[in-house]
Enzyme design. Sequence first.
Site, short mmCIF file in Angstrom:
data_model
loop_
_atom_site.label_atom_id
_atom_site.label_comp_id
_atom_site.label_asym_id
_atom_site.label_seq_id
_atom_site.Cartn_x
_atom_site.Cartn_y
_atom_site.Cartn_z
N GLN A 60 3.88 13.00 -4.20
CA GLN A 60 4.50 13.02 -2.87
C GLN A 60 5.06 14.40 -2.54
O GLN A 60 4.94 14.88 -1.42
CB GLN A 60 5.62 11.97 -2.80
CG GLN A 60 6.22 11.80 -1.42
CD GLN A 60 5.24 11.19 -0.43
OE1 GLN A 60 4.48 10.31 -0.77
NE2 GLN A 60 5.26 11.67 0.80
N HIS A 136 -3.11 12.06 -2.58
CA HIS A 136 -1.82 11.88 -3.26
C HIS A 136 -1.31 10.46 -3.13
O HIS A 136 -1.76 9.67 -2.30
CB HIS A 136 -0.79 12.88 -2.72
CG HIS A 136 -0.17 12.46 -1.42
ND1 HIS A 136 0.99 11.72 -1.35
CD2 HIS A 136 -0.57 12.65 -0.14
CE1 HIS A 136 1.29 11.50 -0.07
NE2 HIS A 136 0.36 12.05 0.68
N CYS A 137 -0.36 10.15 -4.00
CA CYS A 137 0.43 8.93 -3.93
C CYS A 137 1.84 9.36 -4.32
O CYS A 137 2.21 10.51 -4.08
CB CYS A 137 -0.16 7.82 -4.81
SG CYS A 137 -0.50 8.27 -6.51
N HIS A 138 2.65 8.49 -4.89
CA HIS A 138 4.01 8.92 -5.23
C HIS A 138 4.04 9.87 -6.42
O HIS A 138 4.65 10.93 -6.36
CB HIS A 138 4.91 7.71 -5.49
CG HIS A 138 5.27 6.98 -4.24
ND1 HIS A 138 5.89 7.58 -3.16
CD2 HIS A 138 5.05 5.69 -3.87
CE1 HIS A 138 6.06 6.70 -2.19
NE2 HIS A 138 5.55 5.55 -2.58
#
Length: 195
Positions: A60, A136-138
């Site tokens: 993130q 992306h992700c977290h």
Amino acid sequence: MSYTSKLPASWNDKPPHRRVEIDLSSPGLAVFELERLLYTGKAIISHADEVWPRLYIGDQHSAENRADLSVHQITHILNAAHSKHRGKPDIYVDMMISYMGIDARDCCDFDMSVNFQPAADFIHSALSRGGTVLVHCHVGVSRSATLVLAYLMLKQHLTLVEAICAVKENRGIIPNRGFLRQLIKLDGQLFGTHK
């Protein structure tokens, strides 16, 4: 399943370190073997890493850092942790960045496979036009990694083992077990090597 590097030679001249053999015909055993392979990957020491030419996996923070986005010349962002409630982040409005959001949960029973083709199409379209993509992700190890692996399988014609070997040399990833099972199923559909 054996691995031979399919990375473009001009991007990564390193030969594969070793021959990797994994039988994907038994999904339960295959998940265990794939996890063992994934644990031999590079440690995560940065927020985003280039895992294929002009294709980054990140967290993130990497998606919100305007300076880094500019330095890496990111033109497209695929957010695998998108929230329907927030919509497209305002940060990209004046940055000329194309955005795709996928509202995915990082849990074993979430069906990520429905997103494989749309995500692969988005990434492929961007790269085909000379763009640079951040997925992306977290944390940047499960949801985003799963979509990048699916892209490499669908558009670069790598087997699952080949895709994992290519990515893990540049970023430590660990898709959850449910996602690994879905990728094993995709591998079977694409390469017909197992049921």
